[in-house]
Design an enzyme around this catalytic site. Structure first.
Site, PDB file in Angstrom:
ATOM      1  N   ASP A   1       0.775  -1.245   0.000  1.00 17.54           N
ATOM      2  CA  ASP A   1       0.000   0.000   0.000  1.00 17.54           C
ATOM      3  C   ASP A   1       0.802   1.288   0.000  1.00 17.54           C
ATOM      4  O   ASP A   1       0.230   2.380  -0.021  1.00 17.54           O
ATOM      5  CB  ASP A   1      -0.988  -0.002   1.180  1.00 17.54           C
ATOM      6  CG  ASP A   1      -0.277  -0.096   2.536  1.00 17.54           C
ATOM      7  OD1 ASP A   1       0.918   0.252   2.647  1.00 17.54           O
ATOM      8  OD2 ASP A   1      -0.932  -0.526   3.511  1.00 17.54           O
TER       9      ASP A   1
ATOM     10  N   HIS B   1       6.143  -8.142  -1.172  1.00 11.52           N
ATOM     11  CA  HIS B   1       5.031  -8.567  -2.042  1.00 11.52           C
ATOM     12  C   HIS B   1       4.693  -7.549  -3.124  1.00 11.52           C
ATOM     13  O   HIS B   1       3.587  -7.563  -3.653  1.00 11.52           O
ATOM     14  CB  HIS B   1       3.785  -8.878  -1.179  1.00 11.52           C
ATOM     15  CG  HIS B   1       3.975 -10.081  -0.292  1.00 11.52           C
ATOM     16  ND1 HIS B   1       3.171 -10.351   0.802  1.00 11.52           N
ATOM     17  CD2 HIS B   1       4.875 -11.096  -0.349  1.00 11.52           C
ATOM     18  CE1 HIS B   1       3.579 -11.472   1.387  1.00 11.52           C
ATOM     19  NE2 HIS B   1       4.607 -11.942   0.718  1.00 11.52           N
TER      20      HIS B   1
ATOM     21  N   THR C   1       1.016  -8.715  11.605  1.00 10.64           N
ATOM     22  CA  THR C   1       0.912  -9.788  10.606  1.00 10.64           C
ATOM     23  C   THR C   1       0.446 -11.069  11.287  1.00 10.64           C
ATOM     24  O   THR C   1       0.864 -11.363  12.417  1.00 10.64           O
ATOM     25  CB  THR C   1       2.239 -10.025   9.847  1.00 10.64           C
ATOM     26  OG1 THR C   1       2.089 -11.160   8.991  1.00 10.64           O
ATOM     27  CG2 THR C   1       3.434 -10.220  10.749  1.00 10.64           C
ATOM     28  N   SER C   2      -0.399 -11.835  10.563  1.00  9.77           N
ATOM     29  CA  SER C   2      -0.865 -13.104  11.123  1.00  9.77           C
ATOM     30  C   SER C   2       0.251 -14.154  11.060  1.00  9.77           C
ATOM     31  O   SER C   2       0.125 -15.221  11.643  1.00  9.77           O
ATOM     32  CB  SER C   2      -2.095 -13.596  10.359  1.00  9.77           C
ATOM     33  OG  SER C   2      -1.802 -13.674   8.985  1.00  9.77           O
TER      34      SER C   2
HETATM   35  C1  BJW Z   1      -3.351  -5.591  13.976  1.00 12.21           C
HETATM   36  C2  BJW Z   1      -4.161  -4.433  13.942  1.00 12.21           C
HETATM   37  C3  BJW Z   1      -3.664  -3.291  14.619  1.00 12.21           C
HETATM   38  C4  BJW Z   1      -5.148  -5.992  12.803  1.00 12.21           C
HETATM   39  N1  BJW Z   1      -2.496  -3.359  15.247  1.00 12.21           N
HETATM   40  N2  BJW Z   1      -2.204  -5.616  14.624  1.00 12.21           N
HETATM   41  C5  BJW Z   1       5.683 -23.192   2.989  1.00 12.21           C
HETATM   42  C6  BJW Z   1       4.748 -23.763   3.826  1.00 12.21           C
HETATM   43  C7  BJW Z   1       3.386 -23.633   3.553  1.00 12.21           C
HETATM   44  C8  BJW Z   1       2.946 -22.912   2.446  1.00 12.21           C
HETATM   45  C9  BJW Z   1       3.889 -22.339   1.629  1.00 12.21           C
HETATM   46  C10 BJW Z   1       5.230 -22.456   1.899  1.00 12.21           C
HETATM   47  N3  BJW Z   1       5.920 -21.775   0.945  1.00 12.21           N
HETATM   48  C11 BJW Z   1       5.043 -21.233   0.084  1.00 12.21           C
HETATM   49  C12 BJW Z   1       3.794 -21.566   0.466  1.00 12.21           C
HETATM   50  C13 BJW Z   1       2.566 -21.161  -0.238  1.00 12.21           C
HETATM   51  C14 BJW Z   1       2.117 -19.764   0.120  1.00 12.21           C
HETATM   52  C15 BJW Z   1       1.749 -19.713   1.597  1.00 12.21           C
HETATM   53  O1  BJW Z   1       2.448 -19.235   2.448  1.00 12.21           O
HETATM   54  N4  BJW Z   1       0.561 -20.183   1.932  1.00 12.21           N
HETATM   55  C16 BJW Z   1       0.088 -20.193   3.314  1.00 12.21           C
HETATM   56  C17 BJW Z   1      -1.094 -19.216   3.450  1.00 12.21           C
HETATM   57  C18 BJW Z   1      -0.261 -21.591   3.675  1.00 12.21           C
HETATM   58  N5  BJW Z   1       3.155 -18.799  -0.190  1.00 12.21           N
HETATM   59  C19 BJW Z   1       3.363 -18.378  -1.427  1.00 12.21           C
HETATM   60  O2  BJW Z   1       2.721 -18.809  -2.350  1.00 12.21           O
HETATM   61  C20 BJW Z   1       4.457 -17.332  -1.644  1.00 12.21           C
HETATM   62  N6  BJW Z   1       5.291 -17.748  -2.716  1.00 12.21           N
HETATM   63  C21 BJW Z   1       6.297 -18.617  -2.579  1.00 12.21           C
HETATM   64  O3  BJW Z   1       6.648 -19.035  -1.509  1.00 12.21           O
HETATM   65  O4  BJW Z   1       6.869 -18.993  -3.785  1.00 12.21           O
HETATM   66  C22 BJW Z   1       7.673 -20.163  -3.820  1.00 12.21           C
HETATM   67  C23 BJW Z   1       6.743 -21.367  -3.700  1.00 12.21           C
HETATM   68  C24 BJW Z   1       5.574 -21.417  -4.408  1.00 12.21           C
HETATM   69  C25 BJW Z   1       4.718 -22.504  -4.272  1.00 12.21           C
HETATM   70  C26 BJW Z   1       5.032 -23.543  -3.418  1.00 12.21           C
HETATM   71  C27 BJW Z   1       6.240 -23.484  -2.685  1.00 12.21           C
HETATM   72  C28 BJW Z   1       7.092 -22.384  -2.846  1.00 12.21           C
HETATM   73  C29 BJW Z   1       3.847 -16.022  -2.101  1.00 12.21           C
HETATM   74  C30 BJW Z   1       2.977 -15.387  -1.082  1.00 12.21           C
HETATM   75  C31 BJW Z   1       2.348 -14.105  -1.662  1.00 12.21           C
HETATM   76  C32 BJW Z   1       1.291 -13.529  -0.762  1.00 12.21           C
HETATM   77  N7  BJW Z   1       0.558 -12.563  -1.481  1.00 12.21           N
HETATM   78  C33 BJW Z   1      -0.441 -11.758  -0.786  1.00 12.21           C
HETATM   79  C34 BJW Z   1      -1.148 -10.834  -1.828  1.00 12.21           C
HETATM   80  C35 BJW Z   1      -0.197  -9.706  -2.222  1.00 12.21           C
HETATM   81  C36 BJW Z   1      -0.800  -8.790  -3.207  1.00 12.21           C
HETATM   82  C37 BJW Z   1      -1.992  -8.043  -2.695  1.00 12.21           C
HETATM   83  O5  BJW Z   1      -1.944  -7.352  -1.656  1.00 12.21           O
HETATM   84  O6  BJW Z   1      -3.026  -8.144  -3.342  1.00 12.21           O
HETATM   85  O7  BJW Z   1       0.167 -10.976   0.247  1.00 12.21           O
HETATM   86  S1  BJW Z   1      -1.622 -12.749   0.121  1.00 12.21           S
HETATM   87  C38 BJW Z   1      -1.753 -11.647   1.507  1.00 12.21           C
HETATM   88  O8  BJW Z   1      -1.205 -12.271   2.709  1.00 12.21           O
HETATM   89  C39 BJW Z   1      -0.815 -10.472   1.180  1.00 12.21           C
HETATM   90  C40 BJW Z   1      -0.195 -10.201   2.518  1.00 12.21           C
HETATM   91  O9  BJW Z   1       1.005  -9.460   2.363  1.00 12.21           O
HETATM   92  C41 BJW Z   1      -0.005 -11.579   3.090  1.00 12.21           C
HETATM   93  C42 BJW Z   1       0.170 -11.617   4.585  1.00 12.21           C
HETATM   94  O10 BJW Z   1      -0.972 -11.160   5.253  1.00 12.21           O
HETATM   95  P1  BJW Z   1      -0.800 -10.295   6.584  1.00 12.21           P
HETATM   96  O11 BJW Z   1      -0.131  -9.010   6.278  1.00 12.21           O
HETATM   97  O12 BJW Z   1      -0.209 -11.123   7.649  1.00 12.21           O
HETATM   98  O13 BJW Z   1      -2.332  -9.927   6.888  1.00 12.21           O
HETATM   99  P2  BJW Z   1      -3.430 -10.747   7.727  1.00 12.21           P
HETATM  100  O14 BJW Z   1      -4.747 -10.189   7.338  1.00 12.21           O
HETATM  101  O15 BJW Z   1      -3.258 -12.196   7.595  1.00 12.21           O
HETATM  102  O16 BJW Z   1      -3.110 -10.387   9.247  1.00 12.21           O
HETATM  103  C43 BJW Z   1      -3.280  -9.096   9.784  1.00 12.21           C
HETATM  104  C44 BJW Z   1      -2.870  -9.141  11.236  1.00 12.21           C
HETATM  105  O17 BJW Z   1      -2.924  -7.827  11.760  1.00 12.21           O
HETATM  106  C45 BJW Z   1      -3.769 -10.004  12.133  1.00 12.21           C
HETATM  107  O18 BJW Z   1      -2.941 -10.881  12.903  1.00 12.21           O
HETATM  108  C46 BJW Z   1      -4.476  -8.985  13.038  1.00 12.21           C
HETATM  109  O19 BJW Z   1      -4.683  -9.471  14.368  1.00 12.21           O
HETATM  110  C47 BJW Z   1      -3.481  -7.869  13.056  1.00 12.21           C
HETATM  111  N8  BJW Z   1      -4.042  -6.530  13.312  1.00 12.21           N
HETATM  112  N9  BJW Z   1      -5.315  -4.705  13.260  1.00 12.21           N
HETATM  113  C48 BJW Z   1      -1.818  -4.514  15.277  1.00 12.21           C
HETATM  114  N10 BJW Z   1      -4.391  -2.115  14.642  1.00 12.21           N
END
Ligand code: BJW
Ligand code: ZN
Length: 242
Positions: free
Chosen positions: A102, A117, A185-186
């Site tokens: 963002d 990302h 982050t979660s």
């Molecule tokens: C507050 C608050 C306040 C609220 N104060 N806190 C190994 C193991 C298992 C799976 C995989 C692995 N390696 C790869 C994977 C697959 C996958 C993955 O991880 N999947 C899991 C979900 C199971 N990963 C990938 O595919 C990645 N690629 C990769 O590894 O390539 C190589 C590969 C590929 C395939 C197989 C193996 C290897 C790429 C990941 C890309 C993620 N993309 C996104 C979209 C980006 C574009 C867009 O924005 O549109 O990224 S998905 C989305 O999740 C976005 C975020 O950056 C990301 C993380 O989310 P985040 O920021 O943590 O948000 P939330 O909503 O989850 O949490 C918010 C938190 O804030 C909460 O905890 C609240 O409590 C808190 N909160 N208010 C403080 N005021």
């Protein structure tokens, strides 16, 4: 709220690394991904943030990104973003690793930012990779490159690799950090979620700041439950006044 040990470690620290996620922007009005508020028109982010979804229905995916872009254009950094700028100025070696697309850390004034990302304001061609900044189009005519390829947002979707150089620098920063923060982050999306784990393995004092407990809460050295927009300014004051 903060342990004496954290303040002591910060006073001694030369290298500090911070990982942020959607939670840090929540108080600016940007929805997080997981949980009820992460839903857009009943789609989960996993159903939209992937290449297959884009190829099958580019109009739908672009609608989601345009909706988010419009929202992001109207919001401002919050006290959490600004506190991180001030904290950056206190350490010789500081970096801010963000999963957010963002731009709010840059708008706030953070300097060393590693965007894991991508950035929602950038775009690229799916065929030749040519980069495009602002692109204008209506819902009926999807944006296309001179080569004919579809233009997509320059962000990292599920199943895609993160930018190599950014990822390498982020793991190196986690490795050498004296104190590592995981904020809003979660910690479920890999490989970003491995950064706090790597930092702890390499000897850093790892601190989590989150509104609620996460999968790494029991693993970190210190968990601070609360809103980052409130906790971070207080932490900054405590470092300065102690
Ligand atoms: C507050 C608050 C306040 C609220 N104060 N806190 C190994 C193991 C298992 C799976 C995989 C692995 N390696 C790869 C994977 C697959 C996958 C993955 O991880 N999947 C899991 C979900 C199971 N990963 C990938 O595919 C990645 N690629 C990769 O590894 O390539 C190589 C590969 C590929 C395939 C197989 C193996 C290897 C790429 C990941 C890309 C993620 N993309 C996104 C979209 C980006 C574009 C867009 O924005 O549109 O990224 S998905 C989305 O999740 C976005 C975020 O950056 C990301 C993380 O989310 P985040 O920021 O943590 O948000 P939330 O909503 O989850 O949490 C918010 C938190 O804030 C909460 O905890 C609240 O409590 C808190 N909160 N208010 C403080 N005021
Ligand atoms: Zn092209």
């Amino acid at each position: 709220m903060f342990s004496d040990l954290l303040i002591k470690r910060l006073k001694k620290a030369k290298t500090v690394a911070v990982l942020t996620g959607a939670g840090i922007s929540a108080e600016s009005g940007v929805p997080t991904f997981r949980g009820e508020q992460g839903l857009w028109k009943k789609f989960r982010p996993e159903q939209l943030a992937n290449f297959n979804a884009f190829i099958e229905n580019p109009k739908l995916v672009w609608e989601w990104y345009n909706f988010r872009k419009n929202l992001i254009r109207q919001v401002k950094p919050n006290p959490g973003h600004y506190a991180l700028v001030k904290i950056e100025n206190l350490f010789t070696d500081f970096c801010l690793i963000t999963q957010n697309v963002d731009n709010l850390h840059r708008l706030a004034g953070s300097r060393r930012i590693y965007e894991l990302h991508g950035n929602i304001m950038r775009n690229r061609c799916v065929d030749c990779n040519k980069q495009f900044d602002e692109i204008l189009f209506d819902d009926e005519n999807l944006p296309r490159c001179d080569c004919g390829g579809l233009i997509r947002p320059d962000v990292v979707w599920y199943g895609e690799s993160l930018p190599d150089d950014v990822l390498t620098k982020s793991f190196a920063a986690a490795d050498k950090s004296d104190v590592f923060f995981s904020i809003g982050t979660s910690a479920v999306v890999q490989p970003a979620a491995s950064l706090p784990v790597e930092a702890k393995r390499a000897g850093a004092y790892v601190v989590e700041i989150n509104f609620e407990p996460t999968v790494i809460t029991n693993y970190v050295d210190e968990s601070i439950i609360g809103k980052s927009g409130k906790i971070l300014p207080e932490l900054m004051k405590r470092i300065l006044n102690d």
